[in-house]
Design an enzyme around this catalytic site. Sequence first.
Site, PDB file in Angstrom:
ATOM      1  N   HIS A 264       0.830  -1.202   0.000  1.00 43.86           N
ATOM      2  CA  HIS A 264       0.000   0.000   0.000  1.00 43.86           C
ATOM      3  C   HIS A 264       0.863   1.249   0.000  1.00 43.86           C
ATOM      4  O   HIS A 264       2.069   1.207   0.300  1.00 43.86           O
ATOM      5  CB  HIS A 264      -0.945   0.021   1.219  1.00 43.86           C
ATOM      6  CG  HIS A 264      -0.227   0.028   2.538  1.00 43.86           C
ATOM      7  ND1 HIS A 264       0.296  -1.114   3.115  1.00 43.86           N
ATOM      8  CD2 HIS A 264       0.072   1.040   3.399  1.00 43.86           C
ATOM      9  CE1 HIS A 264       0.859  -0.813   4.272  1.00 43.86           C
ATOM     10  NE2 HIS A 264       0.748   0.489   4.467  1.00 43.86           N
ATOM     11  N   ARG A 283       9.911  -1.287   2.631  1.00 45.71           N
ATOM     12  CA  ARG A 283       9.620  -0.339   1.556  1.00 45.71           C
ATOM     13  C   ARG A 283      10.063  -0.892   0.214  1.00 45.71           C
ATOM     14  O   ARG A 283      11.062  -1.604   0.115  1.00 45.71           O
ATOM     15  CB  ARG A 283      10.309   1.002   1.823  1.00 45.71           C
ATOM     16  CG  ARG A 283       9.836   1.677   3.101  1.00 45.71           C
ATOM     17  CD  ARG A 283      10.562   2.987   3.360  1.00 45.71           C
ATOM     18  NE  ARG A 283      10.108   3.599   4.603  1.00 45.71           N
ATOM     19  CZ  ARG A 283      10.650   3.322   5.794  1.00 45.71           C
ATOM     20  NH1 ARG A 283      11.655   2.489   5.880  1.00 45.71           N
ATOM     21  NH2 ARG A 283      10.175   3.897   6.884  1.00 45.71           N
TER      22      ARG A 283
END
Length: 408
Positions: A264, A283
């Site tokens: 997301h 990440r």
Amino acid sequence: MHLLRGAVRTYAWGSRTAIAEFTGRPSPTAHPEAELWFGAHPGDPAWLQTDDGEQSLLTALREDPEGQLGTGLLSQFGDALPFLVKVLAADEPLSLQAHPSAAQAAEGFEREDRLGIPVSAPMRNYRDRSHKPELMVALDQFEALAGFAPVDHTIELIRALAVPELELYLNLLAGQPDADGLRALFTTWITAPQPHLDLLVPAVLEGAIEYVRSGHKRFAAEAKTVLELGERYPGDAGVLAALLLNRISLRPGEGIYLPAGNLHAYLRGIGVEVMANSDNVLRGGLTPKHVDVPELLRVLDFTPTPEDELRPEMSRDGMELVYRTPAPEFAVSVLSVAGDQCGHEVDAPSRYDGPQVLLCTEGVTVVHAKSTSLTLQRGAAAWVAADDGPIRLMAQEPTKLFRVTVGL
């Protein structure tokens, strides 16, 4: 029960106005304020406002775990508060990211400890041993990318952009329209050499520009998001990955629940975010921070998930609107005082005998607990110890309080 002063976190993607205005402070602020933490995470605990001055909530829990947390929570989670409440304000997109499962977090933390990577090091992936399921509830219009979209939707989107350079990838996905196909395509893009990305990403941006100019509405939000991300992060593989995710717009009061492995990126807006008490983030792009693609691929869940499956079930119990999630660490609801209830004391439904964090997002109310009473107005929060509930509310005007407890 005590007023709770949140810890402000400053990140480049934050807002110079949103959190300051929410808490009644002057704006714009000197630095972008991204998050306001109301919890007992060792990295930035909130502060109790007591008669003897401020005390860290973390210290209060250590000094009186049974009174503050209750025997039920202690038996289930030990002497740590298992949830963290945040107000998140994004003026710019956050990084493309996912969070690990409990098993992955424990293993990753131990592995990085053995490698001698300091917990505070920028390249550290696992800063604690906890997973990080999270619920985001919008306070204003909130925009996000979340979860791999159904493959047929993604195929339609890529075809609509009409980018010749995407044809090969489109055929690959159409030939394997499932989680394995998404894994293969995402992995290909996220690991592509930079010279390849420097050709492919601009081609996709040109396709998005032409789509927006055409006036078509079907994928206008997706195309505009690709353009925004491409402008901020030229040549970043995360721009391509955005094509694979659900593009979600939340109205005030609407929420999404993100379990472990959900890819997301929050794009814009202000909301209340509740999660397990963790700061573990993997990440994959759209950030100048540490990116660990192999570790991200290890934790990702590529199962296509329609947007409606990310939205939590909501149910009402009198004055309380409950957001139901499977997370045992937290339970989130909104207590609303309105209409004939204004001007009268009303009992808040008693759902759990553990501690509570109350966060006022609209109006003003007096909160009565066993030990004391205090007034909460928009932007203010309170800590209600386990031995100080239940609570009653007395509001003269329409008021909303987020209430966070331990999951049922």
